[in-house]
Scaffold this active site. Structure first.
Site, PDB file in Angstrom:
ATOM      1  N   HIS A  11       0.830  -1.203   0.000  1.00 50.79           N
ATOM      2  CA  HIS A  11       0.000   0.000   0.000  1.00 50.79           C
ATOM      3  C   HIS A  11       0.867   1.256   0.000  1.00 50.79           C
ATOM      4  O   HIS A  11       0.568   2.249  -0.688  1.00 50.79           O
ATOM      5  CB  HIS A  11      -0.917  -0.035   1.225  1.00 50.79           C
ATOM      6  CG  HIS A  11      -2.001   0.987   1.204  1.00 50.79           C
ATOM      7  ND1 HIS A  11      -2.750   1.290   2.312  1.00 50.79           N
ATOM      8  CD2 HIS A  11      -2.491   1.790   0.221  1.00 50.79           C
ATOM      9  CE1 HIS A  11      -3.633   2.219   2.017  1.00 50.79           C
ATOM     10  NE2 HIS A  11      -3.491   2.540   0.754  1.00 50.79           N
ATOM     11  N   GLU A  57       2.049   1.929  -3.516  1.00 52.25           N
ATOM     12  CA  GLU A  57       0.993   2.487  -4.366  1.00 52.25           C
ATOM     13  C   GLU A  57       0.961   4.007  -4.256  1.00 52.25           C
ATOM     14  O   GLU A  57       0.760   4.710  -5.247  1.00 52.25           O
ATOM     15  CB  GLU A  57      -0.362   1.897  -3.975  1.00 52.25           C
ATOM     16  CG  GLU A  57      -1.506   2.421  -4.820  1.00 52.25           C
ATOM     17  CD  GLU A  57      -2.830   2.442  -4.078  1.00 52.25           C
ATOM     18  OE1 GLU A  57      -3.545   3.454  -4.181  1.00 52.25           O
ATOM     19  OE2 GLU A  57      -3.135   1.457  -3.403  1.00 52.25           O
ATOM     20  N   HIS A  58       1.166   4.518  -3.062  1.00 51.36           N
ATOM     21  CA  HIS A  58       1.179   5.969  -2.852  1.00 51.36           C
ATOM     22  C   HIS A  58       2.485   6.595  -3.339  1.00 51.36           C
ATOM     23  O   HIS A  58       2.487   7.640  -4.006  1.00 51.36           O
ATOM     24  CB  HIS A  58       0.995   6.275  -1.364  1.00 51.36           C
ATOM     25  CG  HIS A  58      -0.412   6.133  -0.883  1.00 51.36           C
ATOM     26  ND1 HIS A  58      -1.159   7.202  -0.416  1.00 51.36           N
ATOM     27  CD2 HIS A  58      -1.231   5.057  -0.787  1.00 51.36           C
ATOM     28  CE1 HIS A  58      -2.354   6.789  -0.058  1.00 51.36           C
ATOM     29  NE2 HIS A  58      -2.420   5.486  -0.264  1.00 51.36           N
TER      30      HIS A  58
END
Length: 461
Positions: free
Chosen positions: A74, A77-78
């Site tokens: 996650h 992804e950022h």
């Protein structure tokens, strides 16, 4: 196209026609990069996706012989939007905003995808920018700390949504200690503990040529896509002359699961109880997945479905009620959702279970089968008007299924499903151990008898 087309990992080139005069090509580059395209007649835009078969299930806790990487997927992804060696975060955003394009990313349990949708003339630019992000992210330490705060706020937002909370607890209850049972975004604790070094190691280990799958659908010239991609990856310093085989797909043998938690209640002082009831389901490559689609359509998809009619229309017990059946490489779920007043929750939960058992015992009608086929066919055709759906279909075919099904083949398989098939699958599900998750102003005693609550889990969070 007759039948599904197999996608062997060792085949350098594939090309075939698909339903609606679409044309699909697949190229396996020497470096292990895979490129799939679907040219759609009359399209003036295209959606481009950069995929890796790495999701939340592939992260490791501390003390397992691997670096502690919980939350890393996650985080990446950022961070891949936050700047490269040649572009700032603002320049990445401007690249798409200036042409009216869209760009985003998603983290899932078994993959991560970075994607963009642009006009046909802007496809080479989109490929170049996405390739730069994918290969050359700086993972800047200051941006890392900024995004830690952003992700914690994202998790807080999800934690304030009782439906999200119920969904996370449902996966945990049904799948137990299987990695698919963990939340995709990580937890506040794992995000606070994540280090840039661990996230960087996760990036280096999983974002390699043999991990990359690029899918493009819409107004597509396959050769130009391959040319633009090769140029962009070469500029990033990737050795594209190095011979490598694509990473093997995941095993599709059903994983052994621990006994599910029968009852989980999360106390929240809110107006509704969010209910999820279900059982372990099918893996993504199960031969019965077309049967599952038909069962789900009849049972809990749409206003004519049994759940909708029984729970909402005839009794007025809930506004939202439906069923669903997510499937992964080695596990899956079949579940039912409803949101209702606390006093009605026990009745709704009992109705959901009894309706599945009724299908298991008495089967479905020919009218329901016909209606399900029409519903699934129409919904699929409408979804394929969007290049995003076609791009995602290519990615799922390559990463998980190992075969490509066009609309005609999907409808052919649905047409082969019989009432006996649907009844047998419903009976299979009804015989499996049920898990019930309730989030709201309720308690365990309300659901006594709906599930075998031998080991209830209570949480006041």
């Amino acid at each position: 196209m007759n039948g599904a087309v197999e996608l062997p990992l060792g085949t350098p080139e594939l090309a075939f026609e698909a339903a609606g005069d679409a044309f699909v090509r697949r190229s396996l580059l020497p470096s292990g990069v895979r490129v799939l395209s679907e040219r759609v007649p009359g399209a003036r835009s295209a959606t481009i996706g950069f995929w890796v078969a790495v999701g939340s299930r592939d992260e490791h806790p501390a003390g397992t012989g691997h670096p502690a990487t919980f939350g890393s997927t996650h985080f990446l992804e950022h961070l891949l939007f936050k700047g490269t060696r040649t572009r700032t975060a603002l320049e990445i955003a401007v690249s798409f905003d200036a042409v009216g394009g869209e760009h985003n990313a998603l983290t899932a349990k078994e993959y991560t995808c970075y994607y963009a949708k642009v006009q046909d003339r802007d496809v080479p630019m989109a490929v170049e920018v996405l390739a730069d992000m994918f290969t050359s992210s700086l993972l800047d330490p200051d941006e890392f700390e900024n995004e830690r705060g952003v992700i914690l706020e994202e998790l807080s937002m999800a934690g304030d949504d009782p439906a999200d909370v119920a969904n996370e607890r449902f996966f945990e209850a049904v799948l137990g200690d299987h990695a698919l049972g963990r939340p995709i975004g990580g937890s506040p604790e794992t995000i606070r503990q994540a280090t840039r070094e661990a996230v960087h190691a996760h990036y280096v280990a999983n974002y390699r040529p043999q991990d990359l799958v690029v899918t493009v659908a819409g107004a597509v010239d396959h050769d130009r896509i391959v040319e633009a991609l090769t140029r962009a990856l070469g500029a990033a310093g990737w050795d594209l002359d190095l011979s490598a085989s694509p990473d093997a797909r995941r095993s599709t043998s059903p994983a052994p699961l621990a006994p599910p938690k029968p009852l989980t209640v999360v106390h929240r002082p809110i107006e509704q109880v969010n209910l999820l009831l279900g059982v372990p389901g099918l893996v993504a490559t199960d031969d019965r997945r077309s049967t599952l689609s038909v069962l789900n359509a009849i049972f809990g998809s749409g206003m004519s479905s049994r759940l909708f009619q029984q729970v909402r229309e005839r009794r007025g017990l809930a506004y939202a009620v439906y069923s669903f059946g997510p499937a992964y490489s080695d596990a899956g779920l079949f579940g039912m959702y409803a949101g209702c007043a606390p006093a009605k929750a026990p009745t709704v939960a009992a109705l959901m279970r009894s309706e599945l058992e009724r299908v298991a015992e008495h089967g479905v009608t020919e009218e329901e089968l016909s209606r399900a086929a029409g519903q699934l066919g129409g919904a699929s055709a409408l979804a394929l008007e969007d290049s995003d759906t076609r791009m995602s279909r290519l990615g799922r075919a390559e990463l998980t299924l190992g075969e490509f099904q066009d609309l005609d083949e999907a409808l052919r398989r649905i047409a082969l499903v019989t009432g006996d098939d649907v009844q047998a699958l419903a009976a299979d599900f009804a015989a499996r151990p049920f898990s019930l998750v309730a989030v709201g102003a309720t308690d365990e005693a309300a659901f006594r008898g709906v599930v075998d609550e031998t080991a209830p889990t209570t949480d006041a969070a």
